[in-house]
Design a protein around this motif. Sequence first.
Motif, mmCIF file in Angstrom:
data_model
loop_
_atom_site.group_PDB
_atom_site.id
_atom_site.type_symbol
_atom_site.label_atom_id
_atom_site.label_comp_id
_atom_site.label_asym_id
_atom_site.label_seq_id
_atom_site.Cartn_x
_atom_site.Cartn_y
_atom_site.Cartn_z
ATOM 1 N N GLU A 273 0.856 -1.176 0.000
ATOM 2 C CA GLU A 273 0.000 0.000 0.000
ATOM 3 C C GLU A 273 0.895 1.230 0.000
ATOM 4 N N LYS A 274 0.531 2.238 -0.792
ATOM 5 C CA LYS A 274 1.389 3.411 -0.909
ATOM 6 C C LYS A 274 0.556 4.689 -0.933
ATOM 7 N N ILE A 275 1.143 5.731 -0.382
ATOM 8 C CA ILE A 275 0.616 7.079 -0.565
ATOM 9 C C ILE A 275 1.815 8.014 -0.629
ATOM 10 N N ALA A 276 1.805 8.951 -1.570
ATOM 11 C CA ALA A 276 2.958 9.824 -1.761
ATOM 12 C C ALA A 276 2.511 11.183 -2.280
ATOM 13 N N ILE A 277 3.215 12.214 -1.809
ATOM 14 C CA ILE A 277 3.028 13.567 -2.326
ATOM 15 C C ILE A 277 4.410 14.189 -2.507
ATOM 16 N N GLY A 278 4.457 15.291 -3.200
ATOM 17 C CA GLY A 278 5.719 15.955 -3.479
ATOM 18 C C GLY A 278 6.228 16.789 -2.317
ATOM 19 N N PRO A 279 7.311 17.531 -2.535
ATOM 20 C CA PRO A 279 7.924 18.338 -1.469
ATOM 21 C C PRO A 279 7.146 19.617 -1.191
ATOM 22 N N GLY A 280 7.497 20.257 -0.043
ATOM 23 C CA GLY A 280 6.948 21.568 0.273
ATOM 24 C C GLY A 280 5.724 21.552 1.161
ATOM 25 N N TYR A 281 5.348 20.406 1.699
ATOM 26 C CA TYR A 281 4.168 20.304 2.559
ATOM 27 C C TYR A 281 4.584 19.978 3.988
ATOM 28 N N PRO A 282 3.732 20.322 4.984
ATOM 29 C CA PRO A 282 4.045 19.968 6.373
ATOM 30 C C PRO A 282 4.174 18.455 6.534
ATOM 31 N N ALA A 283 5.079 18.041 7.407
ATOM 32 C CA ALA A 283 5.275 16.613 7.642
ATOM 33 C C ALA A 283 3.981 15.979 8.141
ATOM 34 N N GLY A 284 3.728 14.757 7.679
ATOM 35 C CA GLY A 284 2.556 14.023 8.129
ATOM 36 C C GLY A 284 1.250 14.510 7.544
ATOM 37 N N VAL B 29 -0.334 13.603 4.850
ATOM 38 C CA VAL B 29 -1.185 12.488 4.419
ATOM 39 C C VAL B 29 -0.748 11.232 5.175
ATOM 40 N N ASP B 30 -1.662 10.270 5.273
ATOM 41 C CA ASP B 30 -1.374 9.082 6.074
ATOM 42 C C ASP B 30 -2.192 7.907 5.560
ATOM 43 N N LEU B 31 -1.572 6.742 5.500
ATOM 44 C CA LEU B 31 -2.252 5.539 5.031
ATOM 45 C C LEU B 31 -3.465 5.179 5.879
ATOM 46 N N MET C 91 6.206 9.975 1.677
ATOM 47 C CA MET C 91 5.674 8.682 1.238
ATOM 48 C C MET C 91 5.516 7.774 2.435
ATOM 49 N N GLN C 92 4.481 6.985 2.411
ATOM 50 C CA GLN C 92 4.291 5.899 3.366
ATOM 51 C C GLN C 92 3.989 4.622 2.594
ATOM 52 N N GLY C 93 4.417 3.500 3.152
ATOM 53 C CA GLY C 93 4.151 2.210 2.537
ATOM 54 C C GLY C 93 3.852 1.167 3.605
ATOM 55 N N ARG C 94 3.045 0.181 3.239
ATOM 56 C CA ARG C 94 2.753 -0.929 4.151
ATOM 57 C C ARG C 94 2.629 -2.191 3.307
ATOM 58 N N GLY D 166 7.662 4.843 6.898
ATOM 59 C CA GLY D 166 7.840 6.187 6.379
ATOM 60 C C GLY D 166 8.943 6.208 5.337
ATOM 61 N N LEU D 167 9.163 7.376 4.768
ATOM 62 C CA LEU D 167 10.149 7.505 3.696
ATOM 63 C C LEU D 167 11.528 7.042 4.147
ATOM 64 N N ASP D 168 11.929 7.457 5.350
ATOM 65 C CA ASP D 168 13.264 7.097 5.831
ATOM 66 C C ASP D 168 13.353 5.645 6.278
#
Length: 335
Positions: A137-148, A150-152, A246-249, A274-276
């Motif tokens: 499962e994935k959700i991703a957005i580009g740079p420039g937004y507050p951390a967190g 979007v969330d799965l 990005m988040q993945g599960r 999370g991305l890291d």
Amino acid sequence: MTSSEPTSKRAEESGTLDRILTLELARVTERTAIAAARLRGRGDEIAADREAVDAMRDELNRLPIDGTVVIGEGERDEAPMLFIGEKVGSGKGPEVDVALVPLEGTTICAKNLPNSITVMAFAERGSLLHAPDVYMEKIAIGPGYPAGLVDLDRSPAENLQALARAKGVPVGEITACILDRPRHTRLIEEVRAAGASIRLIGDGDVTGVIHTTEPTETGIDIYMGSGGAPEGVLAAAALRCIGGQMQGRLVLDRPDKVERARRMGITDPRKKYGLDDLARGDVLFAATGVTDGNFLQGVKFGRNCVTTHTVVMRSSTGTVRWIRARHMIGEKGPC
């Protein structure tokens, strides 16, 4: 060749991977793309993928690295080459994790449709998620937004509304990229019910995730849905270089998949990465177009040369290089 990179000498010298490897990485994806492109439009997915795998393995084994494939063509009993755990490179050089998809979009290549690419990433040993070849499962957005932002674990509507608020636009101006698969029927319905539009893609979710980083150029604001875990790790490697969230599960919906993951060190089958968690440390990423797309142009065959279009990125410096290369195949003269 064009590039976008900081001028700080400290940034240029940061990271542990040799900068020379960025061009070596590009050379591998270029040769792989050329091999796959020779079978564009032939309708034979297996043959195109085999050519890409053979070319990538040959080129990888020329490199001065002590590499281990952590994201590859499958586990040892499923793939004869570039399997998870395979050692690649000369064995003399930095120890690196290698993540690769020799041909993303085999069907796309076989039908000569847009956005087939060859893609690979290097990272410091132990820096990439060792994931089995299952869905993620994935959700991703580009740079420039507050951390967190979007969330799965939030609903599609909640994520779309949060993104729209952050952009200062109505939800109706948000476009989600989703793989066109029966498993996404409910997701598609929920996204449309929330008022957003959808860009359906047949394959190529590494490209789909990367497209979120330049929404004004690609028209894609967010990536949603499930796709291959290998592609998820590679997409995360790219976002580590160019920015984004990005988040993945992992989708471990059968006991045998849970066991496969356990053998690779994954003890929590419902862990949200999370991305890291997916890609950390000094990361190098490269992709070369096989067929024309809105991210990369495909391989062009001329009379005396072949032209390729490649992007190479590095996380420690934020460098993004776009390389148009001409490879001579005959006598010197007009391409």
